[in-house]
Motif scaffolding. Structure first.
Motif, PDB file in Angstrom:
ATOM      1  N   PRO A 171       3.132  -0.082   4.761  1.00 32.37           N
ATOM      2  CA  PRO A 171       3.861  -0.829   5.442  1.00 32.37           C
ATOM      3  C   PRO A 171       3.456  -0.547   6.824  1.00 32.37           C
ATOM      4  CG  PRO A 171       5.579   0.324   4.085  1.00 32.37           C
ATOM      5  CD  PRO A 171       3.998   0.860   3.778  1.00 32.37           C
ATOM      6  N   ARG A 189       0.215  -8.299   1.936  1.00 37.49           N
ATOM      7  CA  ARG A 189       1.134  -6.935   1.897  1.00 37.49           C
ATOM      8  C   ARG A 189       2.519  -7.541   1.784  1.00 37.49           C
ATOM      9  NH1 ARG A 189      -0.738  -4.058   6.273  1.00 37.49           N
ATOM     10  NH2 ARG A 189       0.223  -5.324   7.674  1.00 37.49           N
ATOM     11  N   ARG A 190       2.721  -8.631   2.314  1.00 37.07           N
ATOM     12  CA  ARG A 190       4.375  -8.977   2.392  1.00 37.07           C
ATOM     13  C   ARG A 190       4.396  -9.466   1.006  1.00 37.07           C
ATOM     14  NH1 ARG A 190       6.942 -12.823   1.823  1.00 37.07           N
ATOM     15  NH2 ARG A 190       5.304 -14.338   1.402  1.00 37.07           N
ATOM     16  N   TYR A 243       3.788   3.120  -3.657  1.00 38.50           N
ATOM     17  CA  TYR A 243       3.191   2.673  -2.408  1.00 38.50           C
ATOM     18  C   TYR A 243       2.031   2.035  -2.493  1.00 38.50           C
ATOM     19  CZ  TYR A 243       6.581   5.781  -0.382  1.00 38.50           C
ATOM     20  OH  TYR A 243       8.016   6.255   0.344  1.00 38.50           O
ATOM     21  N   GLU A 287       4.978  -6.523  -1.334  1.00 40.87           N
ATOM     22  CA  GLU A 287       6.474  -5.694  -0.996  1.00 40.87           C
ATOM     23  C   GLU A 287       7.541  -6.665  -1.707  1.00 40.87           C
ATOM     24  OE1 GLU A 287       6.370  -5.782   3.330  1.00 40.87           O
ATOM     25  OE2 GLU A 287       5.292  -3.889   3.413  1.00 40.87           O
ATOM     26  N   TYR A 327      -1.783  -1.748   2.145  1.00 37.69           N
ATOM     27  CA  TYR A 327      -0.530  -1.984   1.456  1.00 37.69           C
ATOM     28  C   TYR A 327       0.581  -1.205   1.975  1.00 37.69           C
ATOM     29  CZ  TYR A 327      -2.544  -5.241  -2.044  1.00 37.69           C
ATOM     30  OH  TYR A 327      -3.096  -6.381  -2.810  1.00 37.69           O
TER      31      TYR A 327
END
Ligand SMILES: *Cc1c(COP(=O)(O)O)cnc(C)c1O
Length: 330
Positions: free
Chosen positions: A201, A283-284, A308, A287, A199
């Motif tokens: 970035p 992940r996108r 995070y 976020e 996860y």
């Protein structure tokens, strides 16, 4: 005398882990049908369709024991992370590899150091071996590496670090972690738990993912743990792994049950690993979801800890009341 008195005092003293409620139980208790489960940091997108397909294929062979060496998955992991297969330990979830580390290196006359507010499994795994758990104070809910260093004793064999940490979501900078590895005695092992690494970035170069695995070459006392339970969406199958020095991995493999990971989980993990598009999309989405939740906190004036991971800790007046009310809302 009760039968319970036969267990060593350190076993009787273990406080049970309280898992998040399964949705089926909640549905039964509260008559809810529309439930959004947020309590265990699972992937809301489920698993990669390629992993599900691999599970289906693997079902035809469930009468057979799994490959106890996990040859194929280890080969894929070795390729992905540029390590040797001998450096990999597979576990029934990464909780299993955390326990293998504890069982391989702790005994009643040793100790393990972990941080206040760190992952609940470290004290449990430590206590089950009869070793002493030492909790170093956190700073602003984050691991304080200076305090952890100061907590190390002559009998300390393991230091557990969660990065990002659950439940606080805090992250240590790569350069601070590296300095810790440089300063800590080589006579103890540092377990770096990176359950949420996927996860992080892509574009951050000061964080764990890009660096920690490369550190294995320099620090033979480093054990990195990863899981397929979070971004890969395979929590129900129970599979995770450790990367370590080959000698350390060998010891952990010796205390491992020969068939600790199921054939279905092995097949799913291998297919999931090959589907990095699924991980990127997860992940996108995470976020975007994190930004949405944080925007809500700011609008409502709720204090939170910048996270995070795929979860976020925030401040409520009475946590139990808030928990019960959120449960009732499904
Ligand atoms: C969820 C989590 C794990 C993973 O547990 P599994 O046994 O792999 O499902 C490990 N460490 C931390 C900090 C976690 O939050």
């Amino acid at each position: 005398m009760s039968l319970c008195d036969l267990a060593p005092p350190y076993i009787r003293g273990i406080a049970p882990y309280v898992p998040g409620k399964p949705t089926s139980e909640l549905a039964r208790e509260l008559g809810l049908s529309d439930i959004v489960k947020l309590a265990s940091n699972e992937n809301p997108r489920g698993a990669s369709p390629r992993a599900i397909e691999a599970v289906r294929d693997a079902l035809s062979d469930v009468a057979r024991y799994p490959d106890g060496s996990g040859y194929e998955l280890k080969r894929a992991l070795a390729g992905r992370y540029s390590v040797a297969a001998e450096q990999i330990v597979l576990g029934n979830g990464s909780n299993d590899v955390l326990e293998l580390a504890a069982r391989a290196f702790l005994c009643p006359h040793s100790s393990a150091v972990y941080s206040q507010h760190a992952f609940a499994v470290y004290p449990l795994a430590t206590q089950a071996t009869g070793a002493t758990g030492i909790e170093a104070p956190a700073t602003d809910f984050a691991h304080d590496l200076g305090a952890m260093m100061a907590a190390v004793r002559a009998d300390t064999r393991l230091v557990f670090i969660a990065n990002p940490n659950n439940p606080t979501g805090t992250l240590l900078a790569a350069r601070d972690l590296r300095r810790f590895l440089e300063c800590v005695p080589r006579s103890l092992l540092v377990v770096l738990d990176e359950a949420y690494a996927e996860y992080l970035p892509d574009d951050r170069d000061d964080v764990g993912d890009a660096h920690s695995i490369g550190w294995l070459r320099e620090f033979p006392n480093l054990i990195i743990t990863r899981t397929f339970s979070k971004a890969y969406g395979l929590a129900g199958l129970r599979i995770g792994f450790a990367l370590a020095n080959a000698g350390v991995a060998d010891l952990m493999n010796r205390v491992r049950q020969p068939f600790n990971v199921s054939s279905v989980a092995l097949a799913a993990a291998q297919a999931a690993l090959a589907d990095q598009d699924f991980v990127r999309e997860s992940r996108r989405l995470n976020e975007a979801g994190l930004a949405q939740i944080v925007a809500g906190f700011m609008r409502l004036g709720i204090e939170y800890i910048p996270s995070y991971g795929n979860f976020v800790s925030f401040k409520v007046g009475d946590a139990n009341t808030a928990y019960q009310r959120l449960l009732r809302l499904g």
